[in-house]
Design a protein around this motif. Structure first.
Motif, PDB file in Angstrom:
ATOM      1  N   THR A   1      22.362  60.537 -37.536  1.00  0.00           N
ATOM      2  CA  THR A   1      22.200  61.352 -38.743  1.00  0.00           C
ATOM      3  C   THR A   1      22.179  62.834 -38.399  1.00  0.00           C
ATOM      4  O   THR A   1      22.809  63.658 -39.076  1.00  0.00           O
ATOM      5  N   LEU A   2      21.453  63.180 -37.340  1.00  0.00           N
ATOM      6  CA  LEU A   2      21.389  64.574 -36.904  1.00  0.00           C
ATOM      7  C   LEU A   2      22.785  65.103 -36.575  1.00  0.00           C
ATOM      8  O   LEU A   2      23.175  66.190 -37.025  1.00  0.00           O
ATOM      9  N   CYS A   3      23.548  64.342 -35.806  1.00  0.00           N
ATOM     10  CA  CYS A   3      24.892  64.775 -35.417  1.00  0.00           C
ATOM     11  C   CYS A   3      25.818  64.876 -36.622  1.00  0.00           C
ATOM     12  O   CYS A   3      26.596  65.832 -36.745  1.00  0.00           O
ATOM     13  N   ALA A   4      25.740  63.897 -37.515  1.00  0.00           N
ATOM     14  CA  ALA A   4      26.602  63.901 -38.698  1.00  0.00           C
ATOM     15  C   ALA A   4      26.283  65.082 -39.605  1.00  0.00           C
ATOM     16  O   ALA A   4      27.193  65.732 -40.147  1.00  0.00           O
ATOM     17  N   ASP A   5      25.003  65.382 -39.776  1.00  0.00           N
ATOM     18  CA  ASP A   5      24.608  66.516 -40.617  1.00  0.00           C
ATOM     19  C   ASP A   5      25.124  67.837 -40.058  1.00  0.00           C
ATOM     20  O   ASP A   5      25.377  68.786 -40.810  1.00  0.00           O
TER      21      ASP A   5
END
Length: 256
Positions: free
Chosen positions: A26-30
């Motif tokens: 999620t962190l990377c996608a955001d």
């Protein structure tokens, strides 16, 4: 917008690595990052690319956020640039090891060799009693290596054990220096050799990429280019992109 690339790893105890996968994704996608990250009980290993501010925010989160709770306080990190996005997608994978070796005696969280900074590397490998070993795969060595280095001629990092068993002897090879692309393979190899009775084992801190960034080309003992596992294919001194007639390989596991 310029693309910033971060290559990073740390051997650290992560017993909850399975639970870390989705929050990390999620962190990377955001942040619109692409690349590969491996998670295992022994730590983290990855290469990600994105906007400069996004990469900086990601690194800060690894080091300081609640996600890892301060466990990545000694992250080995190398930045470089790319003319365009060098990855097609984002992959977060769970593995048995962050770099596949296949021997539990190789545990860098317990013991590792002596880290050598790039500025001190030439002096070490110039000593006639130093056995210099390239721990990378044979096709990587063919593109570039340090002058005088031994090529184990291995197809995968796990085969280094066979090379060591047949060609290295603690009684005869008392001073060993090893290197790899970013430091992770030679760090694990140093732990393995120490467990096998070798006592004076050194490895290049931050790997070849750290050396190419900090040692002037006129003083360098590196010959050729350094293969990297993304669409840039190879980097030269100053971490400049170099064209190479090679098929790009983007699977992080290929470096194992």
């Amino acid at each position: 917008m310029p693309t910033k690339v971060a290559a990073f790893y740390q051997f650290a105890s992560l017993p909850d690595f399975r639970e870390l996968r989705e929050p990390l994704r999620t962190l990377c996608a955001d942040l619109a990052l692409k690349g590969s990250v491996l998670l295992a009980h022994e730590g983290i290993n990855g290469t990600l690319a994105g906007g400069p501010e996004a990469i900086d925010e990601f690194v800060a989160a690894l080091r300081h956020s609640d996600l890892f709770g301060g466990r990545l306080d000694h992250l080995e990190l190398k930045f470089s640039n790319a003319a365009s996005m060098p990855f097609g997608r984002l992959k977060i994978r769970l593995k048995k090891e962050i770099v596949t070796f296949g021997d539990e005696s190789a545990d860098p969280t317990r013991q590792v060799g002596t880290y050598v900074e790039p500025r001190d590397w030439n002096q070490l490998i110039g000593s006639p009693d130093t056995v210099l070993i390239d721990t990378r795969n044979a096709f990587e060595v063919a593109i570039g290596t340090f002058e005088g280095a031994t090529d184990p001629a291995i197809a995968s990092f796990g085969k280094f054990k066979d090379f060591a068993a047949h060609h290295l002897d603690p009684a005869r090879h008392r001073k060993i220096a090893m290197f790899c692309t970013g430091g992770i393979r030679c760090e694990k190899a140093s732990s393995y050799l120490l467990a096998r009775g070798f006592t004076e084992v050194y490895h290049l801190k931050g790997g070849i990429l750290n050396y190419l960034e900090h040692v002037p080309e006129g003083e360098s003992r590196w010959r050729g280019e350094c293969f990297v596992f993304d669409e840039r294919v190879a980097l030269g001194h100053g971490l400049r992109e170099r064209p190479a007639e090679l098929e790009s390989q983007t699977e992080l596991e290929s470096s194992e």
